[in-house]
Scaffold this active site. Structure first.
Site, PDB file in Angstrom:
ATOM      1  N   ALA A  78      54.789 -47.156  -0.767  1.00 43.23           N
ATOM      2  CA  ALA A  78      54.615 -46.585  -2.066  1.00 43.23           C
ATOM      3  C   ALA A  78      55.856 -47.054  -3.007  1.00 43.23           C
ATOM      4  O   ALA A  78      55.847 -47.303  -4.096  1.00 43.23           O
ATOM      5  CB  ALA A  78      54.474 -45.178  -1.973  1.00 43.23           C
ATOM      6  N   ASP A  79      56.977 -46.875  -2.362  1.00 40.02           N
ATOM      7  CA  ASP A  79      58.173 -47.475  -3.061  1.00 40.02           C
ATOM      8  C   ASP A  79      58.084 -48.969  -3.336  1.00 40.02           C
ATOM      9  O   ASP A  79      58.617 -49.252  -4.534  1.00 40.02           O
ATOM     10  CB  ASP A  79      59.565 -47.178  -2.033  1.00 40.02           C
ATOM     11  CG  ASP A  79      59.667 -45.927  -1.879  1.00 40.02           C
ATOM     12  OD1 ASP A  79      60.756 -45.140  -2.295  1.00 40.02           O
ATOM     13  OD2 ASP A  79      58.892 -45.252  -0.823  1.00 40.02           O
TER      14      ASP A  79
END
Length: 406
Positions: free
Chosen positions: A176-177
């Protein structure tokens, strides 16, 4: 890769973003992923770190900060204890020369620090302020902890990953990052272009981890609206295409295959010696193949199970099927395509002589990225950067001393 092919850093190299200065106050992955994209193409990225440093430095393997070496490359580091007035004044002294300001504090913390977007834009009306958070600056979840793990779970990603008889599976990395960082770099370049075209001056980018992660899942919302059904986990198979899976070969190695077009699917049936499946109503169209996916996979997997992977891949490729090996990093390290394309490159490193890492991307033909400096030690450029901003020698000494006292 031989020592002669090791990439050497060239501090004076310039890229398409060489006139852009970035102040990066973020920690861990998303902000560093965002700023390394800018740094790789020439931006002067200044990592503003607390005395303890960016926590990414603490992600170590065999005692080395390999995450930091990779995502801290092409950046400079300044150590500021922003609880100290002199350090906060130094940060504000850097703002007029900055183009981009990146932060990932919990929503509201920047305001409590006296650095709200209104304050930042009053100091520098041309500043692009990137605010990274788990769930965005607004909404019921804005104040919730925003680690990527939670986002990968809440976005719907984990619910689609894994096998139906097992628990949902989270990715084994900060996915996600990473995705948010890529979206963020795109947003920054769009904002810079809008500023250059006179459409606006500075602006604020509200970048959550949740929304990019949800976006890459595709038409989930539309499918649910139309069908009223929640797709079940399908392992390495697909709910939309068949045949498509990972298949185990006789030698214990795995191959990935995708028959995502009708032509290729029919070709695969010929290759595995099952031309009868081409006219069987259960397999003649993709819609029906997906419904009878288990039967399709049984036929294809049986063919792979009778062959070593190298032979299976050669046969499939010769007949025009879309197939490839399932690699781990040891395979990648030995693969000729990765080497010839420079997907993995050896870069000079003070601790190891050289260190392999992913190359700068995307590949631009006229204004490629540049290798200017290795990832900095904590606060390595503090004195130089503060001098550039006109901070006095006395204040610099005070700021350095406040960091040492932590």
């Amino acid at each position: 890769m031989s020592a002669s092919n090791t990439i050497r850093f060239s501090p004076d190299a310039t890229g398409p973003l060489s006139d852009v200065r970035v102040l990066d106050l973020s920690r861990l992955v998303a902000g560093n992923m965002l700023s390394v994209q800018l740094a790789d193409f020439g931006a002067d990225v200044i990592k503003i770190e607390p005395p303890a440093g960016d926590p990414l430095r603490d992600w170590t393997d065999e005692g080395q900060s390999l995450h930091w070496k990779t995502y801290g490359r092409n950046k400079r580091s300044i150590m500021l204890n922003l609880r100290e007035p002199a350090a906060m004044a130094a940060l504000k002294a850097l703002l007029p020369s900055a183009d981009v300001f990146i932060e990932n504090y919990r929503p509201g913390v920047l305001e409590k620090m006296g650095l709200s977007p209104e304050v930042l834009l009053a100091i520098n009306p041309d500043l692009i302020v990137v605010r990274i958070s788990g769930f965005g600056q607004t909404g019921p979840y804005a104040q919730n902890p925003g680690f990527g793990t939670l986002v990968e779970a809440m976005s719907g990603f984990a619910a689609r990953t894994g096998f139906p008889d097992r628990e949902p599976v989270l990715p084994p990395l900060a996915l996600a990052d990473m995705i948010s960082g890529i979206f963020g770099a795109q947003a920054v370049t769009m904002a810079l272009l809008a500023r250059e075209k006179g459409q606006t001056r500075g602006q604020v980018i509200d970048l959550s981890l949740l929304e990019p992660m949800f976006a890459v899942l595709g038409p989930e919302a539309s499918i649910y609206k139309i069908t009223g059904k929640v797709k079940e986990r399908s392992g390495s198979a697909s709910n939309t295409v068949s045949p498509r899976n990972v298949y185990k070969c006789r030698d214990g190695k795995f191959a990935a295959l995708s028959g995502s077009t009708q032509t290729v699917a029919m070709r695969i049936f010929d290759i595995i010696g099952r031309p009868d499946m081409k006219t069987d109503p259960r397999f003649s169209t993709n819609v029906e193949r997906v419904k009878h996916r288990d039967l399709v996979d049984a036929a294809v997997s049986g063919w792979f199970a009778e062959r070593d992977r190298a032979d299976a891949l050669a046969t499939m490729r010769a007949a025009g099927a879309t197939v490839g090996p399932v690699y781990d990093i040891a395979d990648i390290a030995e693969d000729a395509h990765f080497a010839e394309r420079g997907i993995v490159v050896d870069v000079e490193d003070a601790d190891n002589g050289s260190l392999p890492m992913h190359n700068i991307l995307p590949r631009l033909s006229s204004t490629p990225g540049v290798w200017r400096r290795p990832a900095p030690s904590l606060g390595e450029h503090t004195g130089d950067i503060l001098k550039e901003a006109g901070v006095s020698e006395a204040d610099i000494a005070s700021i350095l001393a406040s960091g040492e006292g932590e």
